[in-house]
Design an enzyme around this catalytic site. Sequence first.
Site, short mmCIF file in Angstrom:
data_model
loop_
_atom_site.label_atom_id
_atom_site.label_comp_id
_atom_site.label_asym_id
_atom_site.label_seq_id
_atom_site.Cartn_x
_atom_site.Cartn_y
_atom_site.Cartn_z
N THR A 43 0.81 -1.22 0.00
CA THR A 43 0.00 0.00 0.00
C THR A 43 0.85 1.28 0.00
OG1 THR A 43 -0.09 -0.25 2.39
CG2 THR A 43 -2.00 -1.05 1.16
N GLY A 44 2.18 1.15 0.16
CA GLY A 44 3.04 2.34 0.25
C GLY A 44 3.42 2.89 -1.11
N CYS B 100 17.94 4.59 -3.29
CA CYS B 100 17.59 5.25 -4.55
C CYS B 100 18.54 6.42 -4.88
CB CYS B 100 16.15 5.75 -4.51
SG CYS B 100 15.74 6.60 -2.99
N GLU C 118 20.85 9.37 4.82
CA GLU C 118 21.00 9.26 3.37
C GLU C 118 22.44 9.49 2.91
OE1 GLU C 118 18.18 8.25 2.33
OE2 GLU C 118 17.94 8.67 0.20
N HIS D 169 15.09 11.63 -8.73
CA HIS D 169 16.23 12.17 -7.99
C HIS D 169 17.28 12.68 -8.98
CE1 HIS D 169 14.48 10.69 -4.42
NE2 HIS D 169 15.28 9.70 -4.13
#
Length: 371
Positions: free
Chosen positions: A12-13, A167, A221, A262
């Site tokens: 569901t994300g 990512c 990150e 990105h």
Amino acid sequence: MEKIPVGILGATGMVGQQYIALLANHPWFEVRYVAASPRSAGKLYSEAVGGKWNATRGDLGGTSRLDAASLIVEDANDVTKAAAAVKRGDCAFVFSALEMGKDEITALEDSYAAAGIPVVSNASANRWTSDVPMLIAEVNPGHADIIPLQKKNRGWDKGFIAVKPNCSIQSYMTPLWALLQAGYGVQRIIVSTLQAVSGGGYPGVPSLDIVDNVVPYIGGEEEKTEQEPLKILGSIQGNSFVNAPGPKISAHCNRVPVIDGHTACVSLEFGAKKPSIDEIKRIWTDFRALPQELDLPMAPNQPIIIREEPNRPQPRKDRDAEKGMAVSIGRLRPCNVFDIRFVAVSHNTVRGAAGGGILNAELLKAKGYLG
Ligand code: NAP
């Protein structure tokens, strides 16, 4: 060919939705099992997602086009439900797109693998587990060959875990690999990323914090951006991976008001052997890497696309190149401090998440580890 039934944990994300959309017409895989938090369990997938539908491909509004819309969502914490789906022939392996605490995800992914269910994961939890391959299909497909050892180490029969990296590194890892493969060593990299809001999952950064703004911090990150490439460029030694010694990477990671895609601004220093700008363009344009005979459905025909316009690449215009699976590069020019600099764009929830996960699963199937 009969399709392989697959499950999605965290369906569901943001990433889970992208899996549902990308797998809607996949020639090898068919989504027959979806699971998420106890909040969504027991609901129809279309109800559980409701107004949160954000995948850039497919349309849950026209739900009939997405078979998964009428599946009942299960609780991803209940591994026995997934094991029953395996028994029924509704799930041969799962994609993991869970967002929970690191220890919870590690324990849960281990439980699926121990129950005989292979896990192809997007989560960061198992990226540094010493016998888990962190795969970019075009860069280190050979790392999948640790899987028999991983199974032996853990006493797992059919189950195993393979992950994909963060990512943020996706847009410069393939270009970097292409240069390394062509024989040009790289010593140092400075990268500044401009990362889309969808990278933080749903609902992500509150709109009042990101509209008309740039947030110069994304927890964890920069460390991932600097360290994950070293495992990907590393090698299998004995029962585990040993990191490559370099290149040395310094990262600034920023959240920007872009929905998907990105951007990375990269300055790069070569070793003694330095290619010309024209040679780099040729290396990137010719780069293929995946053996063409594998014919993996999610693989981009042209993994690296060079944009010659002075104002490209841009996330809105270039993120969907090659089904969202290519890296678009522009502004390649000499650097006054290092040797070269360039700007790269890739789609974070496709190439950097669900599409990359699907490509990894295709590679694992082609290598005989799945299906
Ligand atoms: P997200 O939008 O927040 O979705 C999280 C998913 O996990 C939802 O399906 C949610 O279910 C489920 N979940 C949350 N708590 C749970 C629990 N206690 N038990 C079981 N399921 C639970 O996150 P996302 O952006 O899709 O990211 C998913 C994973 O991919 C993360 O590990 C992230 O680091 C990684 N990733 C994301 C991106 C990206 O660009 N977004 C890129 C690469 C990797 P409910 O809907 O029921 O709450």
